[in-house]
Design an enzyme around this catalytic site. Sequence first.
Site, PDB file in Angstrom:
ATOM      1  N   GLY A  71       0.812  -1.207   0.000  1.00  0.00           N
ATOM      2  CA  GLY A  71       0.000   0.000   0.000  1.00  0.00           C
ATOM      3  C   GLY A  71       0.849   1.262   0.000  1.00  0.00           C
ATOM      4  O   GLY A  71       0.507   2.262  -0.651  1.00  0.00           O
ATOM      5  N   CYS A 342       2.241   1.249  12.821  1.00  0.00           N
ATOM      6  CA  CYS A 342       3.314   2.062  12.234  1.00  0.00           C
ATOM      7  C   CYS A 342       3.695   3.208  13.157  1.00  0.00           C
ATOM      8  O   CYS A 342       4.856   3.430  13.445  1.00  0.00           O
ATOM      9  CB  CYS A 342       2.905   2.664  10.908  1.00  0.00           C
ATOM     10  SG  CYS A 342       1.785   1.655   9.999  1.00  0.00           S
TER      11      CYS A 342
HETATM   12  N1  PLP Z   1      -2.714   2.998   4.214  1.00  0.00           N
HETATM   13  C1  PLP Z   1      -3.336   2.643   5.339  1.00  0.00           C
HETATM   14  C2  PLP Z   1      -4.625   3.310   5.703  1.00  0.00           C
HETATM   15  C3  PLP Z   1      -2.794   1.661   6.165  1.00  0.00           C
HETATM   16  O1  PLP Z   1      -3.412   1.324   7.303  1.00  0.00           O
HETATM   17  C4  PLP Z   1      -1.572   1.053   5.791  1.00  0.00           C
HETATM   18  C5  PLP Z   1      -0.932   0.059   6.678  1.00  0.00           C
HETATM   19  O2  PLP Z   1      -1.209  -0.035   7.836  1.00  0.00           O
HETATM   20  C6  PLP Z   1      -0.968   1.452   4.595  1.00  0.00           C
HETATM   21  C7  PLP Z   1      -1.571   2.423   3.839  1.00  0.00           C
HETATM   22  C8  PLP Z   1       0.330   0.862   4.150  1.00  0.00           C
HETATM   23  O3  PLP Z   1       0.141  -0.405   3.644  1.00  0.00           O
HETATM   24  P1  PLP Z   1       1.394  -1.390   3.485  1.00  0.00           P
HETATM   25  O4  PLP Z   1       1.689  -1.928   4.818  1.00  0.00           O
HETATM   26  O5  PLP Z   1       0.902  -2.438   2.524  1.00  0.00           O
HETATM   27  O6  PLP Z   1       2.495  -0.602   2.904  1.00  0.00           O
END
Ligand code: PLP
Length: 398
Positions: A71, A342
């Site tokens: 993402g 995160c």
């Molecule tokens: N966007 C949102 C709303 C998320 O919650 C996350 C991950 O927690 C991401 C983007 C990032 O996704 P990825 O872990 O696949 O990079």
Amino acid sequence: MTEHYLDQSATTRPSEAALRALNDAPWGNPSSVHRIGLEAAACLKEARAAVGKTLGMGRVTRDRLIFTSCGTESNNIALLGTAAAKKRDPDNPGVVILSAGEHPSLENPAQALEKRGYRILRVPTAGGVLDLDYLRNALKSVSAPVIFAGFMLVNNETGAVYDVKSAAALVRAKFPDAVIHCDAVQGYLKLKKSGFSPYALGVDTMTLSGHKVHAVRGAGALFVSENAVKRKNIVPVMPGGGQEWGLRSGTENLPAIASFAAAASEGFAALEDRLSATASLRALLSDGIARLAEEVPEVGLNVPAGELQPGIASVRLPGIRSETMLNFLSGRGVYISAGSACSAAAKKKSAALAAFGLRDDEADSVIRVSFDHTNTEEDVRAFLEGLDAGVRSLQRKR
Ligand code: PLP
């Protein structure tokens, strides 16, 4: 010790179908033109069609579904690819609109653009509601063209569902050339079908992440509308071999992509059942918290004033630090997170909780519990019992 995983918004356990697809994926390079490559290309095409179908894309379409690694990469390609697309006035390159409290994978590239002279306009999300009046007024007075507007579908820390459709329509009416983006990572396969369709929402680009929907890690996707491609409103940010229509060069991670497609198809077929299973668990959780709050009134849920993704619960604690409760619960085999995984790792204040309206000290005492159809009532009960015990013993120690 029985373990209870209630951190589904951080990542999910790959389903059996997802693991099978990972193992069965052809090992060839989809760009090779011999038999082994063609076999891989066919698998990639099937995977694209399968994920596309979950978004309402037809098999024959000029819209694009680009596979990425995650993402984060999809969000970066959408925003930075838009900023790179057109020649701009260096003194006033344009305006980027974001909902306040976006995930760092969109907020941080936006901050990098800010250093290069772009103006970032953040639409308040107090109480978990995207402030459309603010957006309407801001659009009247912007001093440079809006090039990009990103509204997340579901906030990863509060579960608030934002009215992306109305926000997209407002921006589109005034700036038809802007790329309107939706980070749908926490809403994809967690809301009803029309809730995460880029067509229903009226957006140009949409981010998905495989590992949040029971695929292995290593594959994400970015939907890109024909409109954005045709108007050259988004261009590659990583030059290379030209895979994925040039928008994401690099040999495709076919095993992860096949796993993503299998998990997505499975999730799409079982969507209704999964949503109702999650809703029942939510009801159980909410009742349990309400009961505890009768005795300890400072305990409660940060409930968005608007729509909610029921699998994310933001729980307020009575002055106990999030990490302290997290460790206490972890000791009992109950796994949750402090805010989002995160922001917890980065030890940063949560922008999402601040945007929701919490003070720093309040945000310091919030945990996120996230669950889905793979969880059981026992998981929720184990959390509630752990929370009850934690609140009593940790409060005493304060
Ligand atoms: N966007 C949102 C709303 C998320 O919650 C996350 C991950 O927690 C991401 C983007 C990032 O996704 P990825 O872990 O696949 O990079």
